[in-house]
Scaffold this motif. Structure first.
Motif, PDB file in Angstrom:
ATOM      1  N   GLN A   1      35.603  41.869  32.680  1.00 14.24           N
ATOM      2  CA  GLN A   1      35.917  40.667  33.462  1.00 14.24           C
ATOM      3  C   GLN A   1      34.955  39.528  33.104  1.00 14.24           C
ATOM      4  O   GLN A   1      35.364  38.374  32.984  1.00 14.24           O
TER       5      GLN A   1
ATOM      6  N   CYS B   1      44.190  39.302  44.254  1.00 13.77           N
ATOM      7  CA  CYS B   1      43.246  40.410  44.452  1.00 13.77           C
ATOM      8  C   CYS B   1      42.768  40.413  45.899  1.00 13.77           C
ATOM      9  O   CYS B   1      41.624  40.050  46.193  1.00 13.77           O
TER      10      CYS B   1
ATOM     11  N   THR C   1      48.267  42.814  38.850  1.00 13.48           N
ATOM     12  CA  THR C   1      46.869  43.195  38.996  1.00 13.48           C
ATOM     13  C   THR C   1      46.623  44.571  38.392  1.00 13.48           C
ATOM     14  O   THR C   1      47.536  45.392  38.300  1.00 13.48           O
TER      15      THR C   1
ATOM     16  N   GLU D   1      43.608  39.930  37.274  1.00  9.57           N
ATOM     17  CA  GLU D   1      44.926  39.381  37.561  1.00  9.57           C
ATOM     18  C   GLU D   1      45.471  38.669  36.320  1.00  9.57           C
ATOM     19  O   GLU D   1      44.729  38.079  35.548  1.00  9.57           O
TER      20      GLU D   1
ATOM     21  N   ARG E   1      42.881  33.761  42.910  1.00  7.83           N
ATOM     22  CA  ARG E   1      42.325  35.108  42.801  1.00  7.83           C
ATOM     23  C   ARG E   1      42.418  35.839  44.138  1.00  7.83           C
ATOM     24  O   ARG E   1      42.770  37.014  44.210  1.00  7.83           O
TER      25      ARG E   1
ATOM     26  N   HIS F   1      46.217  34.456  34.561  1.00  6.72           N
ATOM     27  CA  HIS F   1      44.851  34.168  34.994  1.00  6.72           C
ATOM     28  C   HIS F   1      44.846  33.313  36.254  1.00  6.72           C
ATOM     29  O   HIS F   1      45.670  32.424  36.423  1.00  6.72           O
ATOM     30  N   ALA F   2      43.894  33.582  37.122  1.00 11.44           N
ATOM     31  CA  ALA F   2      43.780  32.848  38.383  1.00 11.44           C
ATOM     32  C   ALA F   2      43.607  31.360  38.159  1.00 11.44           C
ATOM     33  O   ALA F   2      44.072  30.544  38.961  1.00 11.44           O
TER      34      ALA F   2
END
Length: 194
Positions: free
Chosen positions: A155, A117, A147, A132, A113, A135-136
């Motif tokens: 979220q 980000c 992103t 993102e 992440r 997925h992280a």
């Protein structure tokens, strides 16, 4: 560096081997408008054509409840509950990011992440949250993820669904799961502003 998606469908460009998306009612109209056609997936579901055979016998209700279709773990992105995340997922697929992901090592999400980000990216999306894709927490997440700025409430919902998908399917690092979009009529034309 993170790949940023556009703020609407106007910036979507279909190129050569780009993954085409497949859906039926009303999602099919979105694809038709983009000039994309193909075999239909289950009702009101969006999936890339190379994954249609793996989910065509499952209903959106089963995917939402069970987080799986037969032997395949499925992570449903419900556009009725997460419209901006559904839009981002759709645009990320169109930009070449995969729908079939693999669970990353436990705890890898924080590092991934941070790579996607960054502080600068987060500042760009304020007051929205940085989403993102991939997925992280997936092996495919991280620095090259797409992103987008989405509402923080979406979220939180997505985080719960990702965790529930992993838990329900007992996914271990390296195990595959398929991301699908449900309730495609609820996908907005552009991201919500702050």
């Amino acid at each position: 560096m993170a790949t940023k998606t556009g703020s609407g469908l106007g910036g979507l460009i279909l190129v050569g081997a780009l993954v085409a998306l497949v859906a039926t009612e009303p999602g099919q109209q979105i694809l038709k408008d983009l000039g994309v056609t193909g075999e239909a997936a289950p009702a009101d579901m969006l999936v890339p054509p190379d994954q249609v055979d793996r989910v065509k016998e499952c209903t959106p209700e089963v995917l939402t409840k069970d987080k799986r279709c037969k032997n395949l773990a499925v992570l449903p992105v419900d556009a009725a509950r997460m419209p901006n995340i559904a839009l981002h997922t759709k645009l990320a697929w169109a930009a070449g990011h995969p729908a079939l992901l693999h669970r990353g090592e436990v705890g890898s999400g924080t590092a991934n992440r941070a790579l996607a980000c960054t502080a600068a990216v987060k500042a760009q999306y304020k007051p929205n949250s940085c989403d993102e894709y991939p997925h992280a927490s997936s092996q495919e997440g991280g620095a090259n993820a797409s992103t987008a700025g989405v509402p923080a409430g979406e979220q939180r919902i997505q985080g719960g669904i990702v965790n529930a998908t992993y838990s329900t399917n007992n996914l271990q690092p390296g195990d595959e799961f398929l991301v699908v979009i449900l309730n495609t009529a609820k996908i907005p034309a552009e991201y919500a502003k702050g």
